[in-house]
Design a protein around this motif. Structure first.
Motif, PDB file in Angstrom:
ATOM      1  N   ARG A  54     -33.490  -4.001 -45.994  1.00  0.00           N
ATOM      2  CA  ARG A  54     -31.582  -4.429 -45.408  1.00  0.00           C
ATOM      3  C   ARG A  54     -30.863  -3.660 -45.213  1.00  0.00           C
TER       4      ARG A  54
ATOM      5  N   ALA B  85     -31.902  -9.830 -50.140  1.00  0.00           N
ATOM      6  CA  ALA B  85     -32.863  -9.426 -49.998  1.00  0.00           C
ATOM      7  C   ALA B  85     -33.633 -10.299 -51.319  1.00  0.00           C
TER       8      ALA B  85
ATOM      9  N   ASP C 109     -40.828  -3.394 -51.269  1.00  0.00           N
ATOM     10  CA  ASP C 109     -39.169  -3.796 -51.575  1.00  0.00           C
ATOM     11  C   ASP C 109     -38.537  -2.184 -50.773  1.00  0.00           C
TER      12      ASP C 109
END
Length: 448
Positions: free
Chosen positions: A51, A61, A77
């Motif tokens: 992001r 997210a 992530d």
């Protein structure tokens, strides 16, 4: 029914258009569509998510990660990183797909969700349509050991930085660059990359707080960068947008070097070094006539596409070409990236200055910018504009008047009752007069 996906993913006002529910649903739908190949190979799909730093990206997210993991996808992530970094990491980590949460150059209240296929490539329309259709299909509901895991992609930035530095064939020692990071995703990476490459770096727009992304800084607001370059006596300035897929530049005198000029500089350099496939540049119909003339002067062909970096990408992939982009600063160097990469582009600009010993202003002088006037004719029937005989005759007459010293482009908007009239000419007053005259004809013939 209006298509959910636009020209660059799903985008809108966070919390109203782009909600947690929508993010969850899109992630579940994407898991079904983009994770199919992995499931057919009897393995768990892997996805990279990332992001930009706008505050709404935190909940969006999180919803994306939940949707993926609950659908049996293992999530890496990567946190706050540029869009091109996310695309690179999808390929580098051999993930099945990727998700970027960003609204690019839009203001902070907006956000968006875009997907990358295996290899870090943008999705074609038909695959986006499959994801949209899958929103109404039953969700994947694994249990126990089949549920996906969410892990921090701990070395995401390091991998991307190593990749960027590996694209350089020389160090950037002795060059003073001012970087404008737009309070965006470039803030944590771009300054370090340029310093590691040897440049002397001054930074502005480098304090993201979740709310100030693109706020009077970055590639859509070049005034502060121009002032900073002159105040610091720097050799150039580089401006990113919020997700760092764009690059615009400022020369040492404070002049703007737009995407067209950047493409001219890189195309000439790559052609001279036999790195430009088929000596061809891909750009959109909105690129300045001066770009085409400069390319012709250097024996470089130009392939034109519709407006939008996705169409540039399609042409690059279809012809296996090396370089393409837009006037806005989306520049795609396909030997090193699958999408526009503002940091990569900036590095290559500085590298060309080092290689040639020329200033950015000298390099950009290979292109003479023609005055370009754009008039938006509102409240008109878009479809009628392209089929009206009187309008066609007016365009022909304008083109005859310009000869080889200009061009005319009529382009209906894809989303609103607007026809865009663009005229380029050697003189500003000629372009303005012809554009106004054509706009009057379009207005009279197509008014709603």
């Amino acid at each position: 029914m209006r298509r959910l996906f636009g020209t660059d993913g799903v985008r809108g006002l966070a919390g109203i258009d782009v909600t947690a529910d929508l993010a969850l649903g899109l992630a579940q739908a994407a898991a079904r569509v983009l994770g199919r190949s992995a499931r057919e190979e009897s393995r768990r799909p892997i996805a990279v998510i990332a992001r930009d730093p706008r505050v709404s990206g935190e909940f969006i997210a999180a919803a994306v990660a939940a949707g993926l993991a609950s659908s049996g996808v293992d999530v890496l992530d990567a946190g706050v990183i540029p869009t091109p970094a996310a695309a690179f990491l999808v390929a580098n980590a051999r993930a099945d797909f990727g998700v970027m949460v960003s609204a690019s150059h839009n203001p902070a209240p907006d956000n968006g969700i875009k997907f990358f296929a295996r290899g870090g490539k943008k999705l074609p329309d038909e695959v986006e349509d499959l994801i949209e259709a899958a929103l109404t299909e039953p969700k994947l509901s694994p249990t126990g050991r089949e549920v996906g895991r969410i892990r921090r992609f701990a070395d995401a930035e390091d991998r991307y930085v190593v990749h960027l530095l590996g694209t350089l064939s020389e160090r950037l020692d002795g060059v003073h660059v001012v970087l404008d990071c737009a309070h965006g995703a470039a803030a944590g990476i771009s300054p370090d990359v340029f310093r590691d490459a040897g440049a002397r770096v001054t930074v502005i727009g480098n304090s993201p707080d979740g709310f100030n992304i693109n706020d009077s800084v970055g590639s859509t607001h070049l005034e502060q960068l121009s002032v900073a370059v002159r105040e610091h006596g720097a050799d150039l300035g580089i401006a990113h947008d919020g997700d760092a897929d764009r690059c615009l530049a400022i020369d040492h005198e404070g002049n703007v070097i737009d995407g067209d000029m950047i493409m001219v500089i890189l195309a000439i350099s790559m052609s001279q070094r036999n790195l430009l496939k088929d000596h061809t540049l891909v750009t959109t119909v909105m690129s300045n006539l001066g770009l085409r003339i400069a390319m012709d002067n250097h024996g470089i062909s130009v392939v034109e596409t519709g407006v939008g970096d996705r169409y540039v990408l399609e042409a690059l992939n279809a012809g296996n070409y090396s370089l393409g982009g837009e006037q806005s600063g989306h520049v795609i160097i396909s030997d090193h990236a699958t999408t526009g990469d503002g940091i990569l582009t900036g590095l290559q600009i500085v590298a060309e200055m080092v290689r040639t010993g020329k200033t950015l202003k000298e390099l950009a002088s290979a292109m003479t910018v023609y005055p370009q006037v754009l008039v938006n004719v509102r409240g008109v029937d878009r479809s009628r504009a392209l089929n009206d005989e009187v309008i066609a005759q007016a365009v022909t007459q304008a083109e005859l008047a310009l000869g080889e010293n200009g061009r005319v482009l009529l382009r209906p908007s894809g989303t609103e009752p607007v026809v865009r009239v663009m005229v380029e000419a050697r003189e500003q007053h000629t372009a303005a007069q012809l554009a106004d005259d054509l706009a009057d004809v379009v207005r009279a013939r197509t008014a709603l």
